[in-house]
Structures are given as structure tokens and as C-alpha cells.
Scaffold this motif. Structure first.
Motif, short mmCIF file in Angstrom:
data_model
loop_
_atom_site.label_atom_id
_atom_site.label_comp_id
_atom_site.label_asym_id
_atom_site.label_seq_id
_atom_site.Cartn_x
_atom_site.Cartn_y
_atom_site.Cartn_z
N LEU A 7 -1.78 3.62 -9.36
CA LEU A 7 -2.64 2.44 -9.36
C LEU A 7 -2.27 1.47 -8.24
O LEU A 7 -3.16 0.89 -7.61
CB LEU A 7 -2.53 1.73 -10.71
CG LEU A 7 -3.33 0.44 -10.90
CD1 LEU A 7 -4.82 0.71 -10.78
CD2 LEU A 7 -3.00 -0.19 -12.26
N PHE A 8 -0.96 1.31 -7.99
CA PHE A 8 -0.53 0.28 -7.05
C PHE A 8 -0.18 0.80 -5.65
O PHE A 8 -0.15 0.02 -4.70
CB PHE A 8 0.69 -0.46 -7.62
CG PHE A 8 0.33 -1.43 -8.70
CD1 PHE A 8 -0.09 -2.71 -8.40
CD2 PHE A 8 0.41 -1.07 -10.03
CE1 PHE A 8 -0.43 -3.61 -9.39
CE2 PHE A 8 0.09 -1.96 -11.04
CZ PHE A 8 -0.34 -3.24 -10.72
N SER A 9 0.10 2.08 -5.49
CA SER A 9 0.49 2.60 -4.18
C SER A 9 -0.74 3.11 -3.42
O SER A 9 -0.87 4.30 -3.13
CB SER A 9 1.52 3.74 -4.34
OG SER A 9 2.70 3.25 -4.93
N PRO A 50 0.79 -1.24 0.00
CA PRO A 50 0.00 0.00 0.00
C PRO A 50 0.82 1.28 0.00
O PRO A 50 0.41 2.27 -0.61
CB PRO A 50 -0.83 -0.13 1.28
CG PRO A 50 -1.00 -1.60 1.45
CD PRO A 50 0.30 -2.20 1.00
N ALA A 51 1.98 1.29 0.65
CA ALA A 51 2.79 2.52 0.70
C ALA A 51 3.59 2.73 -0.58
O ALA A 51 4.08 3.84 -0.84
CB ALA A 51 3.74 2.48 1.90
N GLY A 52 3.74 1.66 -1.39
CA GLY A 52 4.53 1.77 -2.61
C GLY A 52 5.27 0.47 -2.87
O GLY A 52 5.27 -0.46 -2.04
N LYS A 96 5.93 6.36 2.43
CA LYS A 96 5.61 7.77 2.60
C LYS A 96 6.85 8.47 3.14
O LYS A 96 7.59 7.90 3.95
CB LYS A 96 4.44 7.95 3.55
CG LYS A 96 3.11 7.42 3.02
CD LYS A 96 1.99 7.63 4.02
CE LYS A 96 0.67 7.10 3.46
NZ LYS A 96 -0.44 7.25 4.44
N THR A 97 7.08 9.68 2.71
CA THR A 97 8.32 10.37 3.04
C THR A 97 8.56 10.44 4.54
O THR A 97 9.69 10.20 5.02
CB THR A 97 8.32 11.78 2.43
OG1 THR A 97 8.34 11.65 1.00
CG2 THR A 97 9.54 12.57 2.86
#
Length: 412
Positions: free
Chosen positions: A363-365, A216-218, A237-238
Motif C-alpha cells: 500500500l505504501f511502497s 515511494p521506494a519504501g 529497490k534492491t
């Protein structure tokens, strides 16, 4: 640094940026025309290149170019072929990560579609080749400003050195100072993500398999290195990425194991960990009179498809071919009509890849169950269509679209 030169010296091409893109352009130009006067400027001392701890994915087309440049044989022994790639899509808490898509690692028979190569091996080899061919170096040296005249440019370095050239090429990275000085605007936005890059060791062999886990985050990418080692590109996430990089080794390793899993046994950190902000930045123009952008100075894209460096190598092959052809025809290498050929060749392909990586990341993150179901269905469908998988392998290998001669393994 080389001895100070004044404005009476004239080069054909000055390249600002001594990374793999800038160095490979210098080698390609001198190999194509030994009489071409070429210089490279970089803030880092060139004798420190072997200390870069990162690794890069080298597509098959790029390895063909490095072969043609006389570099690949020197570094091939340190490269790890990617023999297979798997793609999963899951939530972090999921006990099982089903594999939705698998790729055979061959671009052509006996030719892996990519290799993983330590930067600390590749860049010194490129530097050595450039020096042998007679490229001039001004390193450490920082480009401060430049001006464009009717028949040349004048680049001023931080020590007052002035380099005159028919063409100035900016290969100074995604935050290119020269691009801004040239007045070239960019299309850009921040993803609010950062990529954590590090190297890990593991008990069991990876057998040359690369893994892309969509979380979910990437994306969380495991990329094989020689031995029982892998390079990680871990998107978060940064704020979370910065926290993880600052954390102690125990905390970092716990979070790493949650994402990496236990299929390769116990993990050990084998390199520094760094976080790099991720965004999309595309230059609206690749050229101005007597000025050209290549590599990240022209395009910064999300690493989700692993194509950032290989886009830069495409720039190198295209620009070198255009410039060498112009020299053979007696044309001015800095002439705008010559540079326009390069821009027409590379700008659309770059924008297309920027859009693709942007859509894939969006689309994926995310953690949307409906989107997840749709994308998993799509991945499974692709996995059952050999023709489409072959097309994706061709794209990943760098053979899609009009391919410059160097990327086909041919001399210019």
C-alpha cells in the motif's frame, strides 16, 4: 568450542542458533526448570557477540520478559525509550512532509511501548545469563545434518560432534538449513527491496521520537538511540540499495540527507552500512516430530511494522511455557502432542502479522497518487480516533492476543 561430545550424551533440548531468540529460549527453559539439560549451537564464537553494530526495537512485552529472565536490569541503562512516534507520507522531492499520524509512546502509564537496544549489549547479557544457569555451548559449531528417531534426535556438527536430544529447536535464521532438512515448506516471495541498516549521529537531540517516513521506494525509519544518535532502516529497490551501500561516504550522505531532512542538524555516519534483501517467508509448519522452529526460521516479514524480533520473542515465551508445563506433567518435551500446542498458539498470529506487513508494504511502497490520497485520508482518520490508536499501541507493545506468561512479566 566445548570439548567434543559423542552420541552417548543426551540433552532435553538442543537449540541451533545463538542469536537473541535462541539465547533467550535457553535462559527461559533453564530458569523454568533448572534440571532441564539444554545446549546451544552457533557458528559464531560467543565472545564476539558484543561486536554486533546493529540495534533492535524491543516491545514493552519483550522487555517484561527480559526483566523476568533477569537480564533487563543489566542492559536498561543502554536502552533508549521511544517516547513518541510520527508517521509521514510524501514523495522524495516534496519540500514539506506533513505528519498524518502521531502516537504517544506509552503502553501503560510510565511504560514506553518500545525501547531501542544495541544488539552488542543485549546478546552478551543473554549469553552471560545462559552460562550462569548451566546451558552448554558448542560455538563455533555449525549444524550439518540431523536425523529423527523414535525417542530423540541426533544433530551432527561440522567437526563430527553428535548431540542427542529429546527436542531440536531451529533458531538458525530466515535461511534456516535445518528447516529445509526437516522438509518444512515455506510460503515466500521477494519484494525486490533491500533494507539499508546503519547508525547516524546528529547535532540536535531526538527526544526519544521515532519517525516512519513512507516514501515511494519504501519506508524510511529513524529510530532513536542513546545520545544524539539514531538507527536507520532505509528501504530501497534492491539495485538502488546495493549502489548506495557501495558508494563513497559523500554520495551516501547526500542521499541520506534527502530522506532524513535537517530537523536534527548535521548528520555523521557512525557505523557500517549494510543492505539486507527483504521478502516474506512463512513456514507452513512450525513443528515436526521432535523438531520446532522459532524466530526468523519460522517467519521472515517486512520490517515496516518493526515486529520481526518481537514475533521471535513471542515464539520463545510460548514454546518455553509449553515445554515447562509438559515437564511438570511428566510429558516428553519432544512429543508431537506437546509441540502441537506451541504450533496452535503461534502459527495463526504469525501468518496474520505476515499478511498485515505485506499489505502495508504494498500500500505504501508506491508512487500512485490515488492510493496516496486514500492512505493519507486513512492515516488522518486513525489520528482522530483515540480508541483505534490505543489498539495499535497495544499491538506494537506486544500485548495483543493470547499473551504468554513471560510477556506479561510473570514467571512460567
Amino acid at each position: 568450542m566445548a570439548k567434543k561430545k559423542n552420541a552417548t550424551d543426551m540433552f532435553d533440548v538442543v537449540i541451533a542458533g545463538g542469536g537473541y531468540v535462541g539465547l533467550s529460549l535457553a535462559v527461559a527453559l533453564k530458569q523454568g526448570d533448572a534440571g532441564l539439560r539444554c545446549a546451544v549451537v552457533d557458528p559464531k564464537p560467543m565472545d564476539q557477540l558484543h561486536k554486533d553494530p546493529r540495534a533492535s526495537a524491543i516491545a514493552a512485552a519483550a522487555s517484561r520478559m527480559l526483566t523476568q529472565l533477569g537480564v533487563w536490569k543489566q542492559i536498561e541503562g543502554e536502552a533508549q525509550p521511544i517516547n513518541e512516534m510520527i508517521v509521514t507520507d510524501s514523495k522524495l522531492r516534496d519540500a514539506v512532509r506533513p505528519v498524518f499520524l502521531t502516537f504517544d509512546g506509552q503502553a501503560t502509564a510510565g511504560e514506553p511501548f518500545a525501547h531501542m537496544m544495541p544488539n552488542g549489549v543485549m546478546m552478551p547479557a543473554l549469553y552471560k545469563a545462559a552460562k550462569k544457569l548451566g546451558v552448554s555451548f558448542f560455538a563455533p559449531g555449525t549444524a550439518e545434518t540431523f536425523r529423527t528417531l523414535s525417542d530423540h534426535t541426533e544433530l551432527v556438527l561440522d567437526d563430527g560432534t553428535v548431540l542427542k536430544s529429546r527436542l531440536l529447536v531451529a533458531a538458525d535464521g530466515v535461511r534456516s538449513k535445518l528447516r529445509d532438512l526437516a522438509g518444512i515448506r515455506t510460503v515466500n516471495w521477494d519484494y525486490g527491496q533491500s533494507g539499508i541498516v546503519t547508525t547516524v549521529g546528529h547535532e540536535r537531540p531526538h527526544n526519544g521520537r521515532a519517525e516512519e517516513h513512507f516514501l515511494p521506494a519504501g519506508p524510511f525509519a529513524i529510530l532513536p538511540l542513546p545520545g544524539n544518535r539514531s538507527s536507520l532502516v532505509w528501504t530501497e529497490k534492491t539495485s538502488d540499495a546495493e549502489r548506495l551501500v557501495r558508494s563513497d561516504d559523500f554520495t551516501f550522505e547526500l542521499e541520506l540527507e534527502r530522506r532524513f531532512g535537517h530537523h536534527l542538524g548535521a548528520l555523521t555516519l557512525e557505523g557500517p552500512r549494510r543492505a539486507y534483501p527483504l521478502g516474506l517467508k512463512l513456514a507452513r509448519d512450525f513443528v515436526k516430530p521432535r523438531f520446532a522452529l522459532i524466530g526468523d526460521a519460522a517467519h521472515g516479514i517486512h520490517p515496516i511494522a518493526g515486529q520481526g524480533l518481537n514475533l521471535g520473542f513471542k515464539d520463545v515465551a510460548a514454546l518455553a511455557e509449553v515445554l515447562i508445563d509438559a515437564r511438570r506433567l511428566g510429558q516428553d518435551v519432544g512429543g508431537f502432542d506437546v509441540l502441537e500446542r506451541y504450533q496452535r498458539w503461534r502459527r495463526f498470529d504469525t501468518f496474520q502479522m505476515g499478511v498485515v506487513t505485506d499489505v502495508l508494504n504494498r500500500l505504501f511502497s508506491n508512487d500512485n497518487d490515488l492510493l496516496r490520497a486514500a492512505r493519507d485520508f486513512g492515516l488522518g482518520l486513525v489520528d482522530r480516533m483515540p480508541g483505534l490508536k490505543t489498539h495499535f499501541i497495544k499491538e506494537a507493545a506486544g500485548f495483543a492476543g493470547p499473551v504468554p506468561k513471560l510477556l506479561s512479566g510473570d514467571p512460567i
